[in-house]
Write a protein that holds these residues in place. Structure first.
Motif, PDB file in Angstrom:
ATOM      1  N   LEU A   1       0.825  -1.205   0.000  1.00  0.00           N
ATOM      2  CA  LEU A   1       0.000   0.000   0.000  1.00  0.00           C
ATOM      3  C   LEU A   1       0.864   1.262   0.000  1.00  0.00           C
ATOM      4  O   LEU A   1       0.570   2.225  -0.709  1.00  0.00           O
ATOM      5  N   LEU A   2       1.951   1.246   0.777  1.00  0.00           N
ATOM      6  CA  LEU A   2       2.833   2.405   0.833  1.00  0.00           C
ATOM      7  C   LEU A   2       3.533   2.655  -0.496  1.00  0.00           C
ATOM      8  O   LEU A   2       3.846   3.800  -0.838  1.00  0.00           O
ATOM      9  N   SER A   3       3.761   1.605  -1.269  1.00  0.00           N
ATOM     10  CA  SER A   3       4.440   1.775  -2.559  1.00  0.00           C
ATOM     11  C   SER A   3       3.593   2.554  -3.560  1.00  0.00           C
ATOM     12  O   SER A   3       4.110   3.052  -4.566  1.00  0.00           O
TER      13      SER A   3
ATOM     14  N   ILE B   1      -2.045  -5.248  -5.549  1.00  0.00           N
ATOM     15  CA  ILE B   1      -2.373  -4.089  -4.713  1.00  0.00           C
ATOM     16  C   ILE B   1      -1.843  -2.803  -5.348  1.00  0.00           C
ATOM     17  O   ILE B   1      -2.529  -1.779  -5.409  1.00  0.00           O
ATOM     18  N   TYR B   2      -0.595  -2.850  -5.825  1.00  0.00           N
ATOM     19  CA  TYR B   2       0.031  -1.658  -6.407  1.00  0.00           C
ATOM     20  C   TYR B   2      -0.709  -1.193  -7.658  1.00  0.00           C
ATOM     21  O   TYR B   2      -0.999   0.004  -7.826  1.00  0.00           O
ATOM     22  N   SER B   3      -1.052  -2.125  -8.558  1.00  0.00           N
ATOM     23  CA  SER B   3      -1.697  -1.759  -9.825  1.00  0.00           C
ATOM     24  C   SER B   3      -3.062  -1.128  -9.598  1.00  0.00           C
ATOM     25  O   SER B   3      -3.378  -0.076 -10.163  1.00  0.00           O
TER      26      SER B   3
ATOM     27  N   ARG C   1      -2.674   2.340  -7.994  1.00  0.00           N
ATOM     28  CA  ARG C   1      -2.264   3.395  -8.924  1.00  0.00           C
ATOM     29  C   ARG C   1      -3.447   3.905  -9.738  1.00  0.00           C
ATOM     30  O   ARG C   1      -3.597   5.106  -9.964  1.00  0.00           O
ATOM     31  N   VAL C   2      -4.296   2.991 -10.188  1.00  0.00           N
ATOM     32  CA  VAL C   2      -5.489   3.393 -10.932  1.00  0.00           C
ATOM     33  C   VAL C   2      -6.402   4.228 -10.043  1.00  0.00           C
ATOM     34  O   VAL C   2      -6.924   5.269 -10.453  1.00  0.00           O
ATOM     35  N   ALA C   3      -6.584   3.762  -8.803  1.00  0.00           N
ATOM     36  CA  ALA C   3      -7.448   4.492  -7.876  1.00  0.00           C
ATOM     37  C   ALA C   3      -6.889   5.881  -7.595  1.00  0.00           C
ATOM     38  O   ALA C   3      -7.630   6.860  -7.530  1.00  0.00           O
TER      39      ALA C   3
ATOM     40  N   ALA D   1      -8.888  -3.999  -2.745  1.00  0.00           N
ATOM     41  CA  ALA D   1      -8.211  -4.751  -3.799  1.00  0.00           C
ATOM     42  C   ALA D   1      -7.242  -5.756  -3.206  1.00  0.00           C
ATOM     43  O   ALA D   1      -7.124  -6.888  -3.690  1.00  0.00           O
ATOM     44  N   GLY D   2      -6.545  -5.345  -2.149  1.00  0.00           N
ATOM     45  CA  GLY D   2      -5.612  -6.261  -1.505  1.00  0.00           C
ATOM     46  C   GLY D   2      -6.321  -7.465  -0.910  1.00  0.00           C
ATOM     47  O   GLY D   2      -5.872  -8.599  -1.058  1.00  0.00           O
ATOM     48  N   LEU D   3      -7.467  -7.206  -0.258  1.00  0.00           N
ATOM     49  CA  LEU D   3      -8.232  -8.306   0.312  1.00  0.00           C
ATOM     50  C   LEU D   3      -8.772  -9.226  -0.776  1.00  0.00           C
ATOM     51  O   LEU D   3      -8.753 -10.450  -0.647  1.00  0.00           O
ATOM     52  N   ALA D   4      -9.256  -8.616  -1.879  1.00  0.00           N
ATOM     53  CA  ALA D   4      -9.780  -9.421  -2.985  1.00  0.00           C
ATOM     54  C   ALA D   4      -8.681 -10.261  -3.618  1.00  0.00           C
ATOM     55  O   ALA D   4      -8.893 -11.423  -3.985  1.00  0.00           O
ATOM     56  N   THR D   5      -7.497  -9.669  -3.739  1.00  0.00           N
ATOM     57  CA  THR D   5      -6.377 -10.403  -4.320  1.00  0.00           C
ATOM     58  C   THR D   5      -5.986 -11.576  -3.440  1.00  0.00           C
ATOM     59  O   THR D   5      -5.738 -12.682  -3.924  1.00  0.00           O
TER      60      THR D   5
END
Length: 216
Positions: A44-46, A160-162, A165-167, A185-189
């Motif tokens: 998330l920080l990235s 998560i990163y992709s 970035r879109v968000a 997104a992270g939870l879904a992934t």
């Protein structure tokens, strides 16, 4: 998790990479620390800082592979008796029931329990030591270990990163919404990557309920 994110945001990127690799490596050796939470937080920080997602994923992969290998050799040297002894000291994490379930995973999947173990909390901690205790050939263990570590680390980080970035691009005026989307997104992934492993884990739990756990 919010407190962890706030604290990690104060660290320089190099310390974040070292923290990610170190925590995941320690967890993979068989010590219950929050490896997955650390990885998700760094991912998330990235999205909004100078932290490089490639370095996060690479650090996580290295920690997973090296930590699992150290755990493997600890288990190979100490054998099942070592795991049972640790289980008596820490019954909430390594009790007879946990060990029995992990052994059933190896009986069901063979060495690929190490691969699927990356996506299941119990096996993520026990896979390396238990593979060593069961005398799984190291070459086969290393292949499954590397594939599992790389898939879990790079898949989690870049999903998560992709999405983050879109968000951020479309919701830059509402940064809190972008963060919420990234978390979802992270939870879904995580759910997506665990789906097959979770189905197998449910089957193991049902089998465990029908079969009494092996006494230490």
């Amino acid at each position: 998790m919010h407190h962890i994110e706030t604290w990690m945001a104060t660290l320089s990127p190099i310390w974040v990479y070292l923290l990610v690799g170190g925590v995941i490596g320690i967890e993979s050796m068989g010590i219950p620390v929050p490896g997955e939470i650390t990885l998700v937080t760094a991912s998330l920080l990235s999205v909004t800082t100078k932290i490089d997602p490639w370095m996060v994923a690479g650090s996580a992969s290295a920690g997973a592979i090296i930590g699992d290998s150290i755990g493997y050799f600890i288990g190979r040297r100490g054998g099942r008796h070592l795991l049972e002894r640790v289980g008596r000291r820490f019954p909430k994490h390594f009790g007879p029931t946990h060990l029995a379930k992990a052994e059933r995973a190896f009986q069901r999947w063979g060495v690929w329990a190490v691969f699927f173990g990356r996506f299941i909390a119990l096996l993520r901690i026990l896979a390396g030591p238990l593979a060593g205790a069961l005398r799984v050939p190291y070459g086969k263990f290393l292949v499954a270990n590397a594939l599992g570590g790389l898939t879990w680390a790079f898949g989690t980080v870049f999903a998560i990163y992709s999405v983050g970035r879109v968000a951020e691009k479309w919701l830059k005026d509402f940064s809190w919404i972008a963060l919420a989307v990234a978390v979802v997104a992270g939870l879904a992934t995580t759910w997506y990557l665990r789906r097959k492993a979770a189905a197998e884990a449910r089957a193991l739990r049902e089998e465990a309920e029908k079969t009494p756990a092996t006494a230490p």
